[in-house]
Design a protein around this motif. Structure first.
Motif, PDB file in Angstrom:
ATOM      1  N   ARG A 136     -17.374  31.132  42.108  1.00 40.71           N
ATOM      2  CA  ARG A 136     -18.010  30.044  41.363  1.00 40.71           C
ATOM      3  C   ARG A 136     -17.588  30.048  39.906  1.00 40.71           C
ATOM      4  O   ARG A 136     -18.394  29.885  39.002  1.00 40.71           O
ATOM      5  N   GLY A 137     -16.312  30.273  39.655  1.00 40.15           N
ATOM      6  CA  GLY A 137     -15.787  30.187  38.307  1.00 40.15           C
ATOM      7  C   GLY A 137     -15.903  31.461  37.496  1.00 40.15           C
ATOM      8  O   GLY A 137     -15.559  31.475  36.326  1.00 40.15           O
ATOM      9  N   CYS A 138     -16.408  32.547  38.085  1.00 41.00           N
ATOM     10  CA  CYS A 138     -16.550  33.785  37.334  1.00 41.00           C
ATOM     11  C   CYS A 138     -15.279  34.618  37.355  1.00 41.00           C
ATOM     12  O   CYS A 138     -15.135  35.530  36.562  1.00 41.00           O
ATOM     13  N   GLY A 139     -14.361  34.331  38.268  1.00 46.48           N
ATOM     14  CA  GLY A 139     -13.108  35.079  38.297  1.00 46.48           C
ATOM     15  C   GLY A 139     -13.321  36.522  38.684  1.00 46.48           C
ATOM     16  O   GLY A 139     -14.041  36.847  39.610  1.00 46.48           O
ATOM     17  N   THR A 140     -12.717  37.391  37.917  1.00 44.66           N
ATOM     18  CA  THR A 140     -12.726  38.823  38.200  1.00 44.66           C
ATOM     19  C   THR A 140     -13.833  39.517  37.423  1.00 44.66           C
ATOM     20  O   THR A 140     -14.232  39.071  36.356  1.00 44.66           O
ATOM     21  N   TYR A 141     -14.293  40.623  37.983  1.00 43.92           N
ATOM     22  CA  TYR A 141     -15.246  41.483  37.291  1.00 43.92           C
ATOM     23  C   TYR A 141     -14.594  42.846  37.122  1.00 43.92           C
ATOM     24  O   TYR A 141     -14.017  43.378  38.065  1.00 43.92           O
ATOM     25  N   ASN A 142     -14.659  43.394  35.934  1.00 44.50           N
ATOM     26  CA  ASN A 142     -14.210  44.763  35.695  1.00 44.50           C
ATOM     27  C   ASN A 142     -15.432  45.658  35.678  1.00 44.50           C
ATOM     28  O   ASN A 142     -16.463  45.305  35.124  1.00 44.50           O
ATOM     29  N   TRP A 143     -15.304  46.832  36.288  1.00 40.12           N
ATOM     30  CA  TRP A 143     -16.443  47.741  36.329  1.00 40.12           C
ATOM     31  C   TRP A 143     -16.012  49.154  35.977  1.00 40.12           C
ATOM     32  O   TRP A 143     -14.846  49.502  36.046  1.00 40.12           O
ATOM     33  N   ALA A 152     -23.811  69.249  30.218  1.00 38.32           N
ATOM     34  CA  ALA A 152     -22.770  68.734  29.329  1.00 38.32           C
ATOM     35  C   ALA A 152     -23.396  68.461  27.973  1.00 38.32           C
ATOM     36  O   ALA A 152     -24.120  67.508  27.795  1.00 38.32           O
ATOM     37  N   GLY A 153     -23.125  69.319  27.013  1.00 34.95           N
ATOM     38  CA  GLY A 153     -23.735  69.152  25.704  1.00 34.95           C
ATOM     39  C   GLY A 153     -25.242  69.267  25.772  1.00 34.95           C
ATOM     40  O   GLY A 153     -25.954  68.549  25.106  1.00 34.95           O
ATOM     41  N   GLU A 154     -25.736  70.208  26.644  1.00 36.28           N
ATOM     42  CA  GLU A 154     -27.177  70.425  26.786  1.00 36.28           C
ATOM     43  C   GLU A 154     -27.896  69.191  27.318  1.00 36.28           C
ATOM     44  O   GLU A 154     -29.044  68.932  26.988  1.00 36.28           O
ATOM     45  N   THR A 155     -27.230  68.390  28.140  1.00 36.52           N
ATOM     46  CA  THR A 155     -27.823  67.155  28.613  1.00 36.52           C
ATOM     47  C   THR A 155     -28.224  67.253  30.075  1.00 36.52           C
ATOM     48  O   THR A 155     -27.680  68.058  30.813  1.00 36.52           O
ATOM     49  N   PRO A 156     -29.159  66.387  30.497  1.00 40.08           N
ATOM     50  CA  PRO A 156     -29.441  66.263  31.929  1.00 40.08           C
ATOM     51  C   PRO A 156     -28.341  65.433  32.582  1.00 40.08           C
ATOM     52  O   PRO A 156     -27.496  64.869  31.907  1.00 40.08           O
ATOM     53  N   THR A 157     -28.386  65.324  33.895  1.00 39.22           N
ATOM     54  CA  THR A 157     -27.414  64.493  34.602  1.00 39.22           C
ATOM     55  C   THR A 157     -27.706  63.027  34.349  1.00 39.22           C
ATOM     56  O   THR A 157     -28.843  62.590  34.435  1.00 39.22           O
ATOM     57  N   VAL A 158     -26.639  62.271  34.055  1.00 34.10           N
ATOM     58  CA  VAL A 158     -26.764  60.838  33.832  1.00 34.10           C
ATOM     59  C   VAL A 158     -25.629  60.146  34.577  1.00 34.10           C
ATOM     60  O   VAL A 158     -24.493  60.602  34.522  1.00 34.10           O
ATOM     61  N   ALA A 159     -25.945  59.056  35.271  1.00 25.63           N
ATOM     62  CA  ALA A 159     -24.937  58.225  35.928  1.00 25.63           C
ATOM     63  C   ALA A 159     -25.194  56.783  35.531  1.00 25.63           C
ATOM     64  O   ALA A 159     -26.320  56.289  35.651  1.00 25.63           O
ATOM     65  N   ILE A 160     -24.179  56.123  35.014  1.00 25.59           N
ATOM     66  CA  ILE A 160     -24.324  54.762  34.494  1.00 25.59           C
ATOM     67  C   ILE A 160     -23.157  53.917  34.988  1.00 25.59           C
ATOM     68  O   ILE A 160     -22.017  54.385  35.019  1.00 25.59           O
ATOM     69  N   ALA A 161     -23.438  52.668  35.330  1.00 19.80           N
ATOM     70  CA  ALA A 161     -22.391  51.733  35.722  1.00 19.80           C
ATOM     71  C   ALA A 161     -22.529  50.457  34.910  1.00 19.80           C
ATOM     72  O   ALA A 161     -23.631  50.070  34.533  1.00 19.80           O
ATOM     73  N   ALA A 162     -21.397  49.835  34.632  1.00 17.34           N
ATOM     74  CA  ALA A 162     -21.383  48.522  33.981  1.00 17.34           C
ATOM     75  C   ALA A 162     -20.384  47.655  34.713  1.00 17.34           C
ATOM     76  O   ALA A 162     -19.305  48.117  35.080  1.00 17.34           O
ATOM     77  N   ILE A 163     -20.758  46.419  34.928  1.00 20.07           N
ATOM     78  CA  ILE A 163     -19.851  45.455  35.541  1.00 20.07           C
ATOM     79  C   ILE A 163     -19.818  44.231  34.628  1.00 20.07           C
ATOM     80  O   ILE A 163     -20.864  43.709  34.237  1.00 20.07           O
ATOM     81  N   VAL A 164     -18.607  43.849  34.210  1.00 17.40           N
ATOM     82  CA  VAL A 164     -18.442  42.814  33.192  1.00 17.40           C
ATOM     83  C   VAL A 164     -17.618  41.657  33.770  1.00 17.40           C
ATOM     84  O   VAL A 164     -16.502  41.874  34.241  1.00 17.40           O
ATOM     85  N   PRO A 165     -18.152  40.427  33.730  1.00 19.95           N
ATOM     86  CA  PRO A 165     -17.389  39.287  34.245  1.00 19.95           C
ATOM     87  C   PRO A 165     -16.248  38.912  33.299  1.00 19.95           C
ATOM     88  O   PRO A 165     -16.402  38.944  32.084  1.00 19.95           O
ATOM     89  N   ILE A 166     -15.111  38.565  33.887  1.00 18.68           N
ATOM     90  CA  ILE A 166     -13.952  38.115  33.124  1.00 18.68           C
ATOM     91  C   ILE A 166     -13.635  36.691  33.590  1.00 18.68           C
ATOM     92  O   ILE A 166     -12.984  36.503  34.627  1.00 18.68           O
ATOM     93  N   PRO A 167     -14.086  35.671  32.863  1.00 17.68           N
ATOM     94  CA  PRO A 167     -13.859  34.293  33.309  1.00 17.68           C
ATOM     95  C   PRO A 167     -12.365  33.949  33.286  1.00 17.68           C
ATOM     96  O   PRO A 167     -11.620  34.458  32.446  1.00 17.68           O
ATOM     97  N   PRO A 168     -11.928  33.081  34.199  1.00 17.90           N
ATOM     98  CA  PRO A 168     -10.524  32.659  34.183  1.00 17.90           C
ATOM     99  C   PRO A 168     -10.158  32.048  32.835  1.00 17.90           C
ATOM    100  O   PRO A 168     -10.949  31.318  32.247  1.00 17.90           O
ATOM    101  N   GLY A 169      -8.982  32.374  32.347  1.00 14.66           N
ATOM    102  CA  GLY A 169      -8.517  31.821  31.077  1.00 14.66           C
ATOM    103  C   GLY A 169      -8.992  32.572  29.846  1.00 14.66           C
ATOM    104  O   GLY A 169      -8.597  32.248  28.730  1.00 14.66           O
TER     105      GLY A 169
END
Length: 197
Positions: A136-143, A152-169
């Motif tokens: 629907r015109g959103c094209g590709t998504y980079n994640w 790691a640096g005295e930290t707890p476990t963390v898991a994070i994801a990001a998905i970013v739309p890349i519109p055509p053009g």
């Protein structure tokens, strides 16, 4: 693809069975092939993030949870999440090796570039990718999915994801998950770790 060909897609020791142990239940068809390694099957961002957290958690899978605590209007705790023990999916040694490989800034420079958004003061294991989510015109998504292992640096476990739309053009059409989603993940990860200290 050679690894998938070796272990197989189906069967008790196949890739789909292993993915289920990691919490990925989206592979529900019976016609997958070797293209599964290249994105030939749909997986939700939540399932992928949960699966990647196993590596940072020493090979232990803990199901994702969205509500940690409920407090009523008088300040009384109505519900408090109790962290389960979890299931040992892979050995701590194997999870360490995978995390080490995915945390190697020098090895990822050719793909991620010299300015690494995930070059943080603690190790960050990361995997990027692209997706075609809809037409629907959103094209590709980079994640990008990233984890910081416990300790790691005295930290707890963390898991994070990001998905970013890349519109055509757009000017980001040829960008990578590291370039567009990396800064988002890095900022959220540092904030989340600072809040948990």
């Amino acid at each position: 693809m050679k690894t998938l060909q070796f272990v197989g897609v189906y069967g008790d020791q196949g890739m789909i069975a292993m993915a289920k142990r990691f919490g990925i239940t989206s592979f529900d068809r019976n016609d997958y092939g070797l293209s599964l390694t290249l994105g030939g099957g749909d997986v939700s961002v939540l399932e992928m993030t949960s699966a990647f957290s196993v590596f940072a958690n020493g090979g232990v899978r803990v199901p994702p949870v969205s509500i940690l605590k409920i407090i009523d209007h008088q300040g009384t705790v109505v519900y408090q999440y109790t962290h389960p023990k979890g299931d040992q999916i892979i050995s701590p040694e194997h999870s360490y090796l995978i995390t080490s490989i995915l945390s190697d800034n020098q090895a990822r420079r050719p793909a991620f570039g010299d300015e690494l958004p995930l070059d943080l003061p603690f190790p960050v294991a990361a995997k990027t990718g692209t997706a075609q989510i809809d037409a629907r015109g959103c094209g590709t998504y980079n994640w990008l999915i990233a984890t910081a292992p416990a300790g790691a640096g005295e930290t707890p476990t963390v898991a994070i994801a990001a998905i970013v739309p890349i519109p055509p053009g757009s000017s980001c059409v040829d960008s990578t998950g590291a370039q567009v989603a990396g800064p988002v993940v890095a900022a959220v990860m540092q904030k989340a770790l600072a809040m948990q200290r």
